[in-house]
Write a protein that holds these residues in place. Structure first.
Motif, short mmCIF file in Angstrom:
data_model
loop_
_atom_site.label_atom_id
_atom_site.label_comp_id
_atom_site.label_asym_id
_atom_site.label_seq_id
_atom_site.Cartn_x
_atom_site.Cartn_y
_atom_site.Cartn_z
N LEU A 1 0.83 -1.21 0.00
CA LEU A 1 0.00 0.00 0.00
C LEU A 1 0.86 1.25 0.00
CD1 LEU A 1 -2.83 -1.01 2.51
CD2 LEU A 1 -3.05 -0.69 0.03
N ILE A 2 1.95 1.24 0.75
CA ILE A 2 2.85 2.40 0.77
C ILE A 2 3.45 2.60 -0.62
CG2 ILE A 2 5.02 3.32 1.69
CD1 ILE A 2 4.31 1.82 4.34
N MET A 3 3.92 1.52 -1.23
CA MET A 3 4.55 1.63 -2.55
C MET A 3 3.54 2.08 -3.60
SD MET A 3 7.72 1.08 -2.20
CE MET A 3 8.18 0.99 -3.93
N ALA A 4 2.26 1.78 -3.40
CA ALA A 4 1.23 2.15 -4.38
C ALA A 4 0.68 3.55 -4.16
CB ALA A 4 0.09 1.14 -4.33
N SER A 5 1.07 4.20 -3.06
CA SER A 5 0.52 5.52 -2.73
C SER A 5 1.37 6.64 -3.31
CB SER A 5 0.44 5.70 -1.20
OG SER A 5 -0.43 4.75 -0.62
N ASP A 6 0.72 7.70 -3.79
CA ASP A 6 1.44 8.92 -4.16
C ASP A 6 1.73 9.69 -2.88
OD1 ASP A 6 1.75 8.78 -6.92
OD2 ASP A 6 -0.31 9.43 -7.28
N MET A 7 3.00 9.93 -2.63
CA MET A 7 3.41 10.60 -1.39
C MET A 7 4.18 11.86 -1.76
SD MET A 7 4.40 7.26 0.93
CE MET A 7 4.90 8.24 2.35
N LEU A 8 3.47 12.96 -1.83
CA LEU A 8 4.02 14.24 -2.24
C LEU A 8 5.24 14.59 -1.41
CD1 LEU A 8 3.29 16.69 -4.11
CD2 LEU A 8 2.24 17.72 -2.11
N GLY A 9 6.33 14.99 -2.08
CA GLY A 9 7.52 15.46 -1.38
C GLY A 9 8.49 14.36 -1.01
#
Length: 521
Positions: A397-405
């Protein structure tokens, strides 16, 4: 107090359509003077998106241009350089050869920025400008940044990032997906609208319950959009347009083909090929999330480069503020997957107490501390999918999430720390284990070892430990925990989990109960 010395900084952005230079003199974030700006058009984007490679001719052209920029920088006595490349260089298959040629011929080291960091660099500059203009404070703001190769959509409310999505639907990409005959067709507008609508449709579900007051636009084509709207304002000023006026403008041009747009608005064909998809994209997003006002920002990527460089070098307080904004998005990701806020907050507090005691001796800097905080927040989100294999799902889930910055590498480190806080790092028998690059093993091991113990200290999910002081004493790391409740479960789990910490840090962790009462609840 002695005043800080003025510094001279050169910023160079190697973009898909333009290579830009800005030379600035600064003392701090509030004392900046731009001394010189220059730019030159290039065809990097078209080459990369068509052929996946940068040609020798283009590479030579870029190097000659950069040599000229370097001479100008020497004339100004530039002390600091920040050179960054975005989409076209990032996606070129011969990127490493191209970068090596630049270094050999110009001496410049180019930082290739991945999409999350590219979008965030621009976002940080825009947010600072909006704050200074007192626009959007406490209101729902949707920031839309479109570049040659990508689209960043960020929703902010009360200075907190509530949603962020990066899409590979840049303007040159759209242009390359339609041939010349198709673009000349009277059906082009309808086909393009359907194409874009199908791509941005998922944004509707994510934002359908949110109130958007301001629709903030930025990107290379916004100046031309303003011209077509009859608003030839100063390019350095924020432009405010009623949303209804923008929709009226769209209704006017949607029935036109490319030839008609070129003739009526007196613009070049190359500009028309880019501007029409831009306007359709804006309209589709406005249809998804209706706003009251459209705000057109003058901020460019190079302005964000300047802000981030100065902030990272000279303004710890502002960097902390920016990190707080980014962590608000991380918490939103946690909320999406029903995380236990009280538990992750307790784990974060305990993990940071360990980190701050260990950081100096073990070479752990503030950025790594920031990654640890994100890992603490997200380490359990996989339980949303499956309790039994939650660490694997947390990783995915972390790898699939867009995490701005967060760079792609940052995200990988966070995901690995979340996974290995409950798995053996060197268990080669388990084929499910995510691969860790050899160079990343020490960092992943340190973060996951810290996270593992912090999680153990709240094994009951009841936040029994009210205060915890971490003390280094010889080869021991003492955890002096104050609690009024029974810590038996936490003590057992702590002792079961500490061996990995001993192996990684060479310190024996010992849990000591201090204060409180002996009468357990």
């Amino acid at each position: 107090m002695k005043r800080k010395k003025l510094k001279t900084l050169a910023l160079i952005h190697i973009g898909s359509e333009m290579i830009s230079l800005q030379i600035a003199e600064y003392r701090d974030l509030d004392k900046i003077k731009v001394l010189e700006e220059a730019s030159h058009k290039v065809r990097l984007g078209e080459e990369t998106f068509k052929n996946k490679r940068i040609s020798l001719a283009t590479a030579n052209e870029v190097c000659e241009l950069l040599k000229g920029f370097r001479r100008l920088c020497t004339d100004y006595g530039v002390e600091e350089y920040c050179v960054q490349a975005t989409t076209a260089v990032r996606e070129a298959e011969n990127q490493l050869y191209f970068l090596d040629q630049i270094f050999v011929k110009t001496g410049l080291i180019v930082d290739v920025v991945d999409m999350p960091r590219e979008i965030y660099t621009k976002y940080a500059s825009i947010q600072r400008s909006l704050h200074k203009a007192e626009i959007g404070t406490g209101s729902g703001v949707l920031l839309v940044d479109i570049s040659s190769g990508g689209l960043g959509i960020t929703y902010v409310r009360d200075r907190k990032i509530k949603y962020q999505q990066n899409l590979h639907i840049g303007i040159i990409r759209i242009k390359e997906d339609f041939g010349r005959t198709q673009k000349s067709s009277m059906h082009f507008s309808k086909a393009l609208t359907e194409y874009i609508a199908s791509t941005v449709g998922p944004v509707r579900e994510a934002l359908e319950k949110e109130e958007v007051n301001y629709f903030v636009l930025s990107g290379a084509e916004t100046e031309l959009v303003l011209k077509m709207l009859g608003r030839n304002s100063d390019k350095d000023l924020v432009e405010r347009i009623p949303a209804d006026d923008f929709i009226t403008f769209y209704d006017k041009i949607r029935s036109m083909n490319l030839t008609q747009i070129i003739k009526i608005f007196a613009i070049e064909e190359t500009s028309a090929e880019i501007i029409f998809p831009t306007i359709v994209l804006y309209q589709q997003l406005l249809a998804l999330v209706p706003a009251k006002e459209v705000i057109v920002m003058p901020n460019r990527f190079i302005d964000g480069m300047r802000l981030m460089h100065i902030a990272n070098n000279d303004n710890t307080a502002y960097v902390s503020f920016l990190q707080g904004e980014l962590l608000s998005l991380v918490h939103c990701i946690g909320e999406r997957y029903k995380y236990d806020y009280k538990h992750v907050r307790q784990v974060e507090v305990l993990a940071l107490a360990m980190f701050d005691k260990l950081s100096k001796k073990h070479g752990l800097d503030e950025h790594i501390r920031f990654l640890l905080r994100a890992a603490c927040i997200l380490h359990d989100i996989g339980k949303y999918i499956c309790l039994r294999s939650h660490a694997l799902y947390s990783y995915q889930l972390i790898m699939a999430s867009d995490m701005l910055g967060f760079s792609d590498h940052d995200k990988k480190i966070i995901a690995l720390a979340a996974y290995y806080h409950s798995h053996v790092l060197f268990d080669h028998q388990n084929e499910e284990n995510p691969k860790v690059e050899r160079s990343d093993i020490p960092l992943v091991a340190k973060l996951s070892a810290i996270l593992r113990l912090a999680d153990a200290l709240d094994r009951s999910y009841q936040q029994k430990i009210e205060q915890c002081k971490v003390v280094a004493k010889g080869n021991e790391l003492l955890f002096q925990a104050f609690s009024r409740k029974d810590l038996t479960l936490e003590e057992w789990t702590f002792n079961n989990k500490k061996n990995f910490f001993i192996e990684v840090f060479g310190l024996v962790p010992i849990l000591e109960r201090v204060g409180g009462t002996n009468n357990y609840d």
